[in-house]
Design a protein around this motif. Structure first.
Motif, PDB file in Angstrom:
ATOM      1  N   ILE A 154       0.857  -1.205   0.258  1.00  0.00           N
ATOM      2  CA  ILE A 154      -0.006   0.066   0.107  1.00  0.00           C
ATOM      3  C   ILE A 154       0.772   1.091  -0.121  1.00  0.00           C
ATOM      4  O   ILE A 154       0.563   2.225  -0.588  1.00  0.00           O
ATOM      5  N   CYS A 155       1.987   1.141   0.608  1.00  0.00           N
ATOM      6  CA  CYS A 155       3.055   2.164   0.759  1.00  0.00           C
ATOM      7  C   CYS A 155       3.454   2.591  -0.708  1.00  0.00           C
ATOM      8  O   CYS A 155       3.550   3.620  -1.396  1.00  0.00           O
ATOM      9  N   GLN A 156       3.662   1.643  -1.586  1.00  0.00           N
ATOM     10  CA  GLN A 156       4.230   1.721  -2.863  1.00  0.00           C
ATOM     11  C   GLN A 156       3.050   2.326  -3.691  1.00  0.00           C
ATOM     12  O   GLN A 156       3.261   3.119  -4.742  1.00  0.00           O
ATOM     13  N   TRP A 157       1.889   1.772  -3.624  1.00  0.00           N
ATOM     14  CA  TRP A 157       0.646   2.362  -4.209  1.00  0.00           C
ATOM     15  C   TRP A 157       0.332   3.960  -3.868  1.00  0.00           C
ATOM     16  O   TRP A 157       0.175   4.522  -4.694  1.00  0.00           O
ATOM     17  N   TYR A 158       0.452   4.270  -2.591  1.00  0.00           N
ATOM     18  CA  TYR A 158       0.166   5.375  -2.155  1.00  0.00           C
ATOM     19  C   TYR A 158       0.992   6.555  -2.652  1.00  0.00           C
ATOM     20  O   TYR A 158       0.575   7.565  -3.212  1.00  0.00           O
ATOM     21  N   PHE A 159       2.377   6.074  -2.553  1.00  0.00           N
ATOM     22  CA  PHE A 159       3.233   7.180  -2.888  1.00  0.00           C
ATOM     23  C   PHE A 159       3.888   7.234  -4.210  1.00  0.00           C
ATOM     24  O   PHE A 159       4.945   7.877  -4.754  1.00  0.00           O
ATOM     25  N   ALA A 160       2.998   6.508  -5.156  1.00  0.00           N
ATOM     26  CA  ALA A 160       3.461   6.267  -6.892  1.00  0.00           C
ATOM     27  C   ALA A 160       3.239   7.616  -7.202  1.00  0.00           C
ATOM     28  O   ALA A 160       2.301   8.486  -7.022  1.00  0.00           O
ATOM     29  N   PRO A 161       4.008   7.787  -8.338  1.00  0.00           N
ATOM     30  CA  PRO A 161       3.567   9.308  -8.965  1.00  0.00           C
ATOM     31  C   PRO A 161       2.445   9.271  -9.547  1.00  0.00           C
ATOM     32  O   PRO A 161       1.632   8.403  -9.923  1.00  0.00           O
ATOM     33  N   VAL A 162       1.917  10.526  -9.698  1.00  0.00           N
ATOM     34  CA  VAL A 162       0.612  10.726 -10.422  1.00  0.00           C
ATOM     35  C   VAL A 162       0.470  10.361 -11.833  1.00  0.00           C
ATOM     36  O   VAL A 162       1.195  10.347 -12.428  1.00  0.00           O
ATOM     37  N   PHE A 342      -3.887   4.930   6.642  1.00  0.00           N
ATOM     38  CA  PHE A 342      -4.197   5.852   7.496  1.00  0.00           C
ATOM     39  C   PHE A 342      -2.597   6.341   8.126  1.00  0.00           C
ATOM     40  O   PHE A 342      -2.356   7.537   7.997  1.00  0.00           O
ATOM     41  N   LEU A 343      -1.576   5.443   7.974  1.00  0.00           N
ATOM     42  CA  LEU A 343      -0.205   5.990   8.269  1.00  0.00           C
ATOM     43  C   LEU A 343       0.310   6.577   7.230  1.00  0.00           C
ATOM     44  O   LEU A 343       1.231   7.248   7.259  1.00  0.00           O
ATOM     45  N   CYS A 344      -0.147   6.151   6.092  1.00  0.00           N
ATOM     46  CA  CYS A 344       0.661   6.832   4.712  1.00  0.00           C
ATOM     47  C   CYS A 344       0.158   8.324   4.684  1.00  0.00           C
ATOM     48  O   CYS A 344       0.951   9.358   4.689  1.00  0.00           O
ATOM     49  N   TYR A 345      -1.302   8.521   5.047  1.00  0.00           N
ATOM     50  CA  TYR A 345      -1.916   9.849   5.415  1.00  0.00           C
ATOM     51  C   TYR A 345      -0.982  10.564   6.512  1.00  0.00           C
ATOM     52  O   TYR A 345      -0.816  11.939   6.427  1.00  0.00           O
ATOM     53  N   ALA A 346      -0.983   9.880   7.379  1.00  0.00           N
ATOM     54  CA  ALA A 346      -0.169  10.612   8.677  1.00  0.00           C
ATOM     55  C   ALA A 346       1.167  11.373   8.299  1.00  0.00           C
ATOM     56  O   ALA A 346       1.637  12.305   8.597  1.00  0.00           O
TER      57      ALA A 346
END
Length: 390
Positions: A154-162, A342-346
């Motif tokens: 999920i971290c890789q998905w969340y912080f992936a480039p737009v 939730f943690l990535c958003y934090a």
């Protein structure tokens, strides 16, 4: 509770029907007061599962880890059963005397007991203890690996480039980190959970053996709170380790500091996702069981008229149980995804940045529900940032 109210009323039990009717009304009133939070959490679940939809092999990895844990436990239980067979028949330690007339053995208070007992060899008890610890540790390691894989993916998905649409390989990469550089953190985190489980079992055994001691009951209850806190911190520590690559203890300290700086009382809202998903799983399972029972009854009534109701009921109960297990499995994965998002958003909030605006729109509203001191605003350059409400 409403169903129980109707059942008691139909059975003529007035007092229980009134009690459950009041509890039903109170629960409905509480949910009415929480309607805004429930709507926000429903939106949170909707947007968080986008990560699961973009990374479907999370389910494959989780199933594989559970099969690995099962493959470890089956021979382990067999070895433990085989170990118990190593011993000999001996005089029971509970038997202190034998009635000469009846030949019955008695214990210290005169109660009849077996004269003989199976006494295992000296090495068996330590082996059984170590085998039990290893089994709990391995299962805990599988659970921690599952959490690490979900968090890393999920971290890789969340912080992936737009604009990124291909997320293949994320699960494999996260699993490689879990079984490679971060394997020590996974093992140590699972060891902490193992010790918590052993301490909880010992405390529960102590409470059962000394039920009349109020002090023991109070101490065990307080320890349960401590165990829950340790498990809660351990969960977010493993997610933090999966995202940053930190060691377990360092991740526990950093994630506690991160969440303390950014969320505080907003934790209350995040108690709802589990309640919603578990409640939905139960309702769907009951509905599926009832539907299966009705269909089965129609078939069995034409062929097995005498036992149609019994067979249909068994099929319905079995279908409901299987449905509940399957739904609970996916609910567990969804909750882990929500925690990871939730943690990535934090982290985004802590760095005053936004990587996924559609998630921030919901998560920020959930957070600011209890902390209305700041808002998510768009600056003249078109980027999101945190500022004061106008």
């Amino acid at each position: 509770m409403f169903a129980l109210t109707i059942s008691f009323a139909a059975a003529g039990a007035t007092v229980p029907a009134i009690i459950f009717a009041l509890l039903t009304a109170l629960t409905a009133f509480v949910f009415y007061l929480w309607r805004d939070e429930l709507n926000l959490v429903a939106s949170l679940l909707a947007v968080s599962t986008k990560g699961l939809r973009d990374n479907p092999h999370i389910v494959t990895a989780v199933v594989g880890l559970q099969l690995a844990a099962f493959a470890w436990l089956v021979p382990l239980v067999g070895f433990m059963m085989f170990a118990n067979m190593n011993g000999a028949v001996a005089v029971s330690r509970d038997a202190v005397a034998r009635d000469a007339s009846s030949g019955v053995c008695v214990d210290g208070v005169g109660a009849a007991v077996d004269c003989c007992a199976w006494e295992t060899e000296a090495w068996v008890p330590p082996y059984l203890f170590l085998a039990a610890v290893s089994g709990i540790w391995f299962v805990s390691a599988a659970l921690e690996t599952r959490l690490f894989v979900i968090g890393g993916t999920i971290c890789q998905w969340y912080f992936a480039p737009v604009g990124t649409s291909d997320f293949s390989g994320g699960v494999r990469r996260a699993l490689g980190h879990a079984l490679g550089p971060s394997f020590g953190s996974v093992c140590f985190g699972s060891f902490v959970l193992t010790m918590v489980e052993l301490a909880r079992s010992a405390a529960e055994r102590l409470r059962r053996e000394d039920r009349d001691n109020i002090l023991v009951c109070i101490i065990v209850t307080c320890l349960e709170c401590v165990y829950a806190i340790i498990e809660y911190i351990s969960k977010f520590a493993m997610l933090q380790a999966s995202i940053t690559g930190e060691a377990f203890c360092e991740a526990a300290a950093s994630v506690t500091d991160l969440l303390s700086r950014n969320f505080l009382t907003a934790y209350g809202t995040y108690a709802f996702p589990g309640m919603i998903l578990q409640g939905a799983s139960l309702v769907i399972a009951v509905g599926f069981g009832c539907a299966t029972w009705l269909l089965s009854y129609g078939v069995f009534a034409a062929t097995l008229a005498a036992n149609a109701g019994l067979y249909a009921g068994l099929v319905g109960i079995l279908s409901a149980i299987i449905s509940l297990v399957v739904m609970s499995f996916f609910a567990m994965i969804a909750l882990n995804v929500v925690d990871a998002v939730f943690l990535c958003y934090a982290m985004d909030k802590d760095r005053n940045s936004v990587h996924r605006g559609e998630l921030h729109a919901v998560l920020h509203e959930v957070n600011e529900k209890n902390q209305p001191q700041g808002g998510l605003v768009r600056n003249p350059g078109g980027q999101y940032a945190y500022g004061s409400y106008a």
